[in-house]
Design an enzyme around this catalytic site. Sequence first.
Site, PDB file in Angstrom:
ATOM      1  N   GLN A  31      35.706 -33.724 -76.692  1.00  0.00           N
ATOM      2  CA  GLN A  31      36.638 -34.189 -75.449  1.00  0.00           C
ATOM      3  C   GLN A  31      35.626 -34.119 -74.171  1.00  0.00           C
ATOM      4  OE1 GLN A  31      38.859 -31.241 -72.615  1.00  0.00           O
ATOM      5  NE2 GLN A  31      40.563 -32.344 -73.434  1.00  0.00           N
TER       6      GLN A  31
ATOM      7  N   TYR B 110      41.998 -32.265 -63.617  1.00  0.00           N
ATOM      8  CA  TYR B 110      40.393 -32.480 -63.368  1.00  0.00           C
ATOM      9  C   TYR B 110      40.542 -34.221 -62.954  1.00  0.00           C
ATOM     10  CZ  TYR B 110      39.984 -28.141 -65.628  1.00  0.00           C
ATOM     11  OH  TYR B 110      40.123 -26.814 -66.029  1.00  0.00           O
TER      12      TYR B 110
ATOM     13  N   GLY C  74      46.714 -24.925 -79.752  1.00  0.00           N
ATOM     14  CA  GLY C  74      45.444 -23.889 -78.933  1.00  0.00           C
ATOM     15  C   GLY C  74      45.130 -22.711 -79.175  1.00  0.00           C
ATOM     16  N   ARG C  75      45.808 -21.532 -78.422  1.00  0.00           N
ATOM     17  CA  ARG C  75      45.450 -20.291 -78.849  1.00  0.00           C
ATOM     18  C   ARG C  75      45.345 -19.723 -80.226  1.00  0.00           C
ATOM     19  NH1 ARG C  75      49.307 -18.384 -74.144  1.00  0.00           N
ATOM     20  NH2 ARG C  75      50.253 -20.258 -74.486  1.00  0.00           N
TER      21      ARG C  75
ATOM     22  N   ARG D 268      43.982 -37.450 -73.117  1.00  0.00           N
ATOM     23  CA  ARG D 268      45.048 -36.340 -73.090  1.00  0.00           C
ATOM     24  C   ARG D 268      45.716 -36.311 -71.543  1.00  0.00           C
ATOM     25  NH1 ARG D 268      44.578 -29.796 -73.584  1.00  0.00           N
ATOM     26  NH2 ARG D 268      46.350 -29.528 -75.165  1.00  0.00           N
TER      27      ARG D 268
END
Length: 357
Positions: free
Chosen positions: A98, A177, A312-313, A224
């Site tokens: 990424q 971002y 994810g987590r 993404r």
Amino acid sequence: MTTLFDRHRLGGLTLPNRVVMAPMTRVRAAAGGLATPSMATYYAQRATAGLIISEGVQPSLVGQSNPGTPGLHTAEQQESWRPVTEAVHANGGRIFAQLMHGGRVSHPDTTGFQPVGPSAVPAVGDVFTPSGPRPTPVPRALETSEVPDHAQSYADAARRAVDAGFDGVELHGANGYLISQFLSSNANLRTDRYGGPVAHRIRFAVEAVSATVAAVGGERTGIRLSPGGTFWGVEETDVPELYAALLSELSRLELAYVHLEATADEEVLLGLRRAWPGTLIVNPVLPMGPKQAGRAEADHWLGLGAELISFGRAFLANPDLVERLRAGLPLAPVEEDTYYQGGDRGYLTYPAYQHTA
């Protein structure tokens, strides 16, 4: 009916299942933004994922957001990633890098530079620095002539990523971002060709992706996105129109995938599913929200037409997540205090499920 454990063709890759490891910042790089042996072990432990997407990797020094994150803008950084990609491939996995340019979400104490952004509007919140959390500074608004260089930085990093053995790259266009800042209606106050109407606000994203496709090919490129997300204080007006226009432009580039976060209403996301003709990855719960994604959320979105589901987590504490989901085994809880502390505890110390007699 499609299941999480069916194969899927993604560009030149055949994924053995539809479980994707989502990108997650772990701030465990060595000095100089170098990947480490521990990072090779960490990703190799999770190589049963259909696809791994790495933590955010800065494409330039000014693009670094947090201390302790890895880069792909020097030859030394490129070579440091080779043992990581080799370890993943040796374990039968596939991995995309990424590429994450932090834009205004950065600090001079981290990079030595004033952060840059589409406009001189600071992000909301504190950013990590080598001396602890600090308020986000006012960024320097990029000159029109500078913007293409920052779009090109993704392409240059993508070329390094592929040369280091990555199977492809994902541009981080989400979560407040740099790409997200250009899409925003409150972080981007420009009046040139990169700001104002939707067609202008999507321009930077399209240029960054187009440059990357020219560098490594569409089949090795994904992006993404977080439609309607408010990370770091960004706001977006006309979300359905904005993202439909962006996906229309991106559809010409024959990308490997678009990766959507569940940051908008399901109706909006379904509209984007219909608008995107290629492979769609869905992160089915709000990143860093109160709920973790599980089998039920994955099956729901597979039923709605997503081809791949990112977790994810759940992948942090369960390196064998694919098998746990397949067998209906309980998921281990994650130790939140180890997310960003460095070291191997909470990084390499989560075991596979222990079966008892």
